[in-house]
Write a protein that holds these residues in place. Structure first.
Motif, PDB file in Angstrom:
ATOM      1  N   VAL A 262       0.872  -1.174   0.000  1.00 27.78           N
ATOM      2  CA  VAL A 262       0.000   0.000   0.000  1.00 27.78           C
ATOM      3  C   VAL A 262       0.909   1.224   0.000  1.00 27.78           C
ATOM      4  O   VAL A 262       1.608   1.492   0.975  1.00 27.78           O
ATOM      5  CB  VAL A 262      -0.944   0.026   1.219  1.00 27.78           C
ATOM      6  N   TRP A 267      -3.193   4.183  -1.497  1.00 24.38           N
ATOM      7  CA  TRP A 267      -3.960   3.948  -0.267  1.00 24.38           C
ATOM      8  C   TRP A 267      -5.421   4.337  -0.437  1.00 24.38           C
ATOM      9  O   TRP A 267      -6.327   3.683   0.108  1.00 24.38           O
ATOM     10  CB  TRP A 267      -3.347   4.719   0.910  1.00 24.38           C
ATOM     11  N   TYR A 270      -7.287   1.509  -2.187  1.00 24.52           N
ATOM     12  CA  TYR A 270      -7.515   0.413  -1.245  1.00 24.52           C
ATOM     13  C   TYR A 270      -8.634   0.766  -0.266  1.00 24.52           C
ATOM     14  O   TYR A 270      -9.520  -0.056   0.029  1.00 24.52           O
ATOM     15  CB  TYR A 270      -6.233   0.112  -0.469  1.00 24.52           C
TER      16      TYR A 270
END
Length: 623
Positions: A262, A267, A270
């Protein structure tokens, strides 16, 4: 992989899925039209449902407002209309074009499969096709889509290209399923309020549109219970068109793409994926009333669309600002934005010698390159006196041909004819220079790897006094991407294009003082400035297509511009002669440290002085 290549693969795959989905949805409607008795009419609500899923009700009303309206016009618009970027035919054209651009990254069978469908489409009368002809075409598109997906699964290595194709497929499928459920739920709620009865027809339609009718019956009672259909199409872990299944596969592919890490740039992607997927387990769909259900589906569809927007922004696939403004109806790719340009280039060098030359040895660099954004379709070099050529690739990756003429001659003509296709792909102004890029830029590994393009040559050297003048105007270099753009503008503003002021041997320091020169001189000056700031930059030799009513200059002979290295992205082209990005009008032939590395024709001969006449013609071909 360059973002421009990823962009082509991404939209290729999304349009494969979109073409199949829209073909299936429309085919169900056409089947009803064919099977209906003469006295029966397909319900107006059916067409409203389909247009809300595949386009908009406003478009349907506009078509119906035509005084000579016929129902076949609705079919034609969704299936064949070129002005409709979401029509099945338009999607097929986008797929074929992107597949052609990305042929180096996909199996040959994939390209050939879609090219056959495209050729079949060209043979059809798009405006006057019968319903049965359109059904046959829709069946061809569905079959082609399924075959091409099978080719991907059976033939492609699981690298970056594969992951891009898969992510695009699952995102498109998740958004389409979310859209279908949203529209069906809204139509059902309207009917319940109006007639105080459930219309299970819409839920049956939802299952058929997602090709899930048989799969649903195998795991549920043979009744159209709306909440069970919703649960099946939203959260079933085994059905490949449920939203949960799609988003689970998107996340798995992103993890493969990022090697399980990540990063600062991923990020958000995600987080959004996990947020939407968490809503599956936190929401009890069967306990929601109609208003709560609509709110959930609206929020859910927005979440799917947001995932697509974030993914595109993360990997520089589309303009994030433009995509933010998209609703589902505008979830279409501007075909002008992904098409390519095809050019024919004729380059002739004519040498006339003062005395008879008894022998000569020559080297030519006239063969355009093939790379991620440019494809050489054909090339031919004709040399008079006739001779054989020997080809090799030099240290910079340029195509080089050498030939020896042993017979006496007083005239030498070298003519090359090339046909090149170039992808249109605006790029540099979308680069967000990240902290990780900055770390790479200042690393020893980066410096050592690009040392050849960091050291100034005799052609590109700029004196410290000249650099002081540049620094006074541009200031300190903190962002190499923005600095390169600023240098392009600086050189363009301060230098005049003048073909009489310099020669082929003029150096950058001389051109800097003259404040004029040809594209070769202007490029050398910009290279000297960038390299003085430790920005890897290389000389690019090629051709420029100007066209009608264009302000671009530099098409009278071979053209030159700059490419600089963006950490983690790749080589990016800027044309300081014209203050533009080097995009679809720029045809690349050779790259090197300066002009001497990429001179189109070099040689030695035994004889008197010579005169040279150069003719270059660049013409745009029809696709």
């Amino acid at each position: 992989m360059l973002s421009r290549v990823a962009n082509s693969l991404y939209w290729m795959s999304r349009n494969v899925e979109r073409a199949e989905n829209n073909a299936r949805i429309l085919d169900v409607q056409l089947l009803q039209m064919i099977e209906a008795a003469d006295e029966e009419l397909v319900r107006d609500s059916d067409w409203r449902l389909i247009f809300e899923i595949c386009d908009s009700t406003e478009t349907m009303r506009r078509i119906k407002a035509n005084p000579s309206y016929e129902e076949s016009e609705l079919v034609q618009y969704l299936a064949m209309a070129q002005e409709n970027a979401n029509s099945v035919a338009s999607c097929a054209m986008v797929v074929r074009e992107n597949a052609r651009i990305s042929r180096d990254h996909i199996p040959d069978d994939y390209w050939e499969t879609w090219n056959r469908s495209y050729l079949a489409l060209n043979d059809m009368d798009l405006k006057n096709s019968s319903v049965r002809e359109m059904r046959s075409f829709l069946e061809t598109i569905k079959t082609t889509s399924l075959i091409s997906q099978g080719i991907v699964e059976s033939s492609m290595s699981r690298g970056v290209a594969y992951q891009m194709i898969k992510i695009a497929k699952w995102l498109e499928r998740a958004e389409k399923t979310a859209r279908i459920l949203n529209v069906v739920c809204e139509r059902t709620r309207e009917r319940v309020r109006k007639e105080q009865t459930d219309d299970y027809y819409f839920w049956l339609a939802a299952l058929r549109m997602t090709n899930g009718y048989n799969a649903y019956l195998k795991s549920n009672p043979p009744r159209m219970e709306p909440k069970k259909v919703l649960g099946f199409l939203i959260s079933d872990k085994t059905f490949p068109r449920s939203i949960r299944y799609c988003l689970d596969h998107v996340r798995d592919a992103v993890e493969e793409l990022e090697e399980g890490k990540v990063s600062h740039y991923s990020w958000e992607l995600y987080a959004k994926l996990d947020e939407v997927r968490t809503s599956f387990s936190e929401t009890d769909i069967e306990s929601l009333d109609s208003d709560e259900l609509m709110h959930f589906l609206n929020r859910f569809q927005d979440g799917c669309n947001e995932i697509s927007r974030i993914f595109s922004s993360t990997y520089y696939l589309t303009d994030p600002e433009a995509e933010t403004a998209m609703a589902f109806q505008s979830q279409r790719m501007d075909m002008k934005g992904i098409t390519s340009m095809k050019y024919k280039i004729e380059h002739t060098n004519i040498f006339d010698y003062e005395t008879i030359v008894d022998q000569s040895m020559n080297t030519i660099r006239l063969k355009p390159r093939t790379d991620e954004c440019q494809r050489l379709l054909s090339y031919r070099a004709d040399i008079t006196p006739a001779t054989l050529t020997k080809e090799h690739v030099d240290i910079f990756g340029n195509n080089v041909e050498t030939f020896f003429i042993a017979e006496h001659h007083q005239h030498l003509e070298v003519k090359s004819t090339s046909i090149v296709s170039i992808q249109k792909s605006p790029f540099i102004h979308r680069i967000d220079y990240s902290p990780e890029m900055n770390v790479i830029f200042h690393s020893q590994l980066f410096t050592e790897h690009y040392m050849a393009y960091l050291s100034n040559t005799a052609y590109t050297y700029i004196t410290p006094e000249q650099m002081e003048l540049v620094d006074r105007e541009l200031g300190e270099m903190t962002n190499p991407v923005q600095y390169a753009i600023d240098v392009t503008e600086y050189v363009f503003d301060h230098f005049t294009y003048d073909g009489e002021s310099t020669t082929v041997t003029t150096k950058a320091s001389e051109s800097f003082d003259l404040k004029k020169g040809v594209c070769q001189d202007i490029t050398h000056v910009m290279l000297g400035i960038l390299r003085s700031k430790n920005i890897p930059a290389r000389y690019v030799s090629g051709y420029l297509y100007v066209g009608e009513d264009s302000a671009l200059v530099g098409d009278a002979a071979s053209h030159a511009w700059v490419e600089f290295m963006v950490p983690g992205i790749g080589w990016v082209g800027l044309d300081p002669t014209n203050n533009v990005e080097a995009l679809e009008n720029h045809i690349r032939v050779g790259v090197g440290r300066d002009y001497n590395d990429v001179s189109p024709v070099q040689g030695v001969y035994r004889g008197g002085s010579q005169s040279l006449d150069v003719k270059v013609s660049v013409s745009l071909l029809d696709q």
